[in-house]
Design an enzyme around this catalytic site. Structure first.
Site, PDB file in Angstrom:
ATOM      1  CG  ASN A 147     133.840  64.085  53.756  1.00  0.00           C
ATOM      2  OD1 ASN A 147     134.145  65.910  53.749  1.00  0.00           O
ATOM      3  ND2 ASN A 147     134.818  63.579  52.075  1.00  0.00           N
ATOM      4  CE  LYS A 200     131.490  63.404  50.336  1.00  0.00           C
ATOM      5  NZ  LYS A 200     131.094  62.816  49.492  1.00  0.00           N
ATOM      6  CG  HIS A 218     137.315  62.550  49.008  1.00  0.00           C
ATOM      7  ND1 HIS A 218     135.801  62.556  47.457  1.00  0.00           N
ATOM      8  CD2 HIS A 218     136.302  61.827  49.824  1.00  0.00           C
ATOM      9  CE1 HIS A 218     134.940  62.132  48.242  1.00  0.00           C
ATOM     10  NE2 HIS A 218     135.325  61.582  49.643  1.00  0.00           N
ATOM     11  CD  GLU A 264     132.870  63.509  46.797  1.00  0.00           C
ATOM     12  OE1 GLU A 264     132.967  64.598  47.788  1.00  0.00           O
ATOM     13  OE2 GLU A 264     131.463  62.672  47.175  1.00  0.00           O
ATOM     14  CD  GLU A 294     135.964  57.962  51.167  1.00  0.00           C
ATOM     15  OE1 GLU A 294     134.699  57.831  52.070  1.00  0.00           O
ATOM     16  OE2 GLU A 294     135.353  58.592  50.451  1.00  0.00           O
ATOM     17  N   GLY A 332     128.121  58.593  47.707  1.00  0.00           N
ATOM     18  CA  GLY A 332     126.296  59.276  47.688  1.00  0.00           C
ATOM     19  C   GLY A 332     125.484  58.326  46.967  1.00  0.00           C
ATOM     20  CB  SER A 374     126.448  54.114  50.433  1.00  0.00           C
ATOM     21  OG  SER A 374     126.380  55.074  49.723  1.00  0.00           O
TER      22      SER A 374
HETATM   23  O1  13P Z   1     132.988  60.173  49.988  1.00  0.00           O
HETATM   24  C1  13P Z   1     132.134  60.079  50.742  1.00  0.00           C
HETATM   25  C2  13P Z   1     133.239  60.223  52.575  1.00  0.00           C
HETATM   26  O2  13P Z   1     134.207  61.356  52.085  1.00  0.00           O
HETATM   27  C3  13P Z   1     131.089  59.119  51.522  1.00  0.00           C
HETATM   28  O3  13P Z   1     129.899  59.901  51.082  1.00  0.00           O
HETATM   29  P1  13P Z   1     128.934  58.845  51.326  1.00  0.00           P
HETATM   30  O4  13P Z   1     129.111  58.579  53.021  1.00  0.00           O
HETATM   31  O5  13P Z   1     127.498  60.478  50.995  1.00  0.00           O
HETATM   32  O6  13P Z   1     128.660  57.871  50.012  1.00  0.00           O
END
Ligand code: 13P
Length: 229
Positions: free
Chosen positions: A6, A8, A82, A84, A151, A157, A187
């Site tokens: 992903n 982002k 997600h 976010e 997640e 993150g 992570s």
């Molecule tokens: O949100 C994520 C994947 O969708 C995970 O992000 P990170 O791997 O940066 O923690």
């Protein structure tokens, strides 16, 4: 086993094309690889899916893209739910379920994300599952093209992934709800992917920041290939 990236809000179209070219220099064998770049970097490729989509063909939805735009690039994979988008963009469960229904009808492969915040995790697994179930309201858990991504919000993150024990107990509980693949995200790095992939009921990973470097992501795929499940 599924290994998904992903991006982002990272990478341009040019960078994504170069990334895909480098990525494809290895043989994935039976690993399903997925890449979710930003909208502006979408193009037709069997690995590529969209990070989001509005549940309509087209229409007066400023700032969104719908089915018509995704179809132009033959996109048939999408991320929904997600954290976010739930937390920063304030997407409600009702709206997320509407998206799910729309893209299910269009036969998309849906990576559907769920995950609890830290205050819920601190209360223990029972509360975690209760919370995750609220994020599954209105979702057809038998949909044949559904992939769940667990997640935990506090692991995204932060550089601190959930512990192996936490992943194990949570995936075990999610497995009771669906027989579809369950990915772990939060992570995932080169130094922890192997032990995470070896956990029971982990059918793959959804990788954020560590996927941005193609060399790293390729190494992650290699590790996945070596783990026979
Ligand atoms: O949100 C994520 C994947 O969708 C995970 O992000 P990170 O791997 O940066 O923690």
């Amino acid at each position: 086993m599924i290994v998904a990236a992903n991006f982002k809000m990272h990478k341009t179209r040019k960078e994504t094309k170069e990334y895909l070219k480098k990525l494809k220099s290895i043989n994935f064998e039976d690993i399903k690889v997925r890449v979710f770049p930003p909208f502006t970097a979408l193009f037709e490729d069997e690995l590529i899916g969209a990070q989001n989509g509005y549940p309509a063909i087209n229409g007066a939805y400023t700032g969104e893209i719908g089915l018509e735009q995704l179809k132009e690039f033959n996109i048939n994979k999408i991320l929904i739910g997600h954290s976010e988008r739930r937390n920063i963009l304030n997407e409600s469960q009702e709206f997320i379920a509407k998206k799910f229904e729309f893209f299910k009808k269009e036969n998309f492969e849906i990576i559907y994300c769920i995950g609890e915040p830290l205050e819920i995790r601190k209360k223990g697994i029972k509360e975690v599952i209760k919370y995750l179930k609220t994020q599954l309201i209105g979702i057809d858990l038998n949909y044949q093209k559904l992939i769940i991504a667990y997640e935990p919000v506090w692991a995204i993150g932060t550089g601190v992934s959930a512990s192996i024990e936490e992943i194990k107990e949570t995936h075990y509980e999610i497995r009771k709800l669906t027989n579809r693949p369950i990915l772990y995200g939060g992570s995932v790095k080169l130094n922890n992917i192997e032990e995470i992939l070896k956990v029971e009921n982990v059918d793959g990973v959804l990788v954020g920041s560590a996927s941005l470097d193609v060399k790293t992501f390729k190494q992650m795929i290699q590790i996945a290939k070596e783990i026979k499940k």
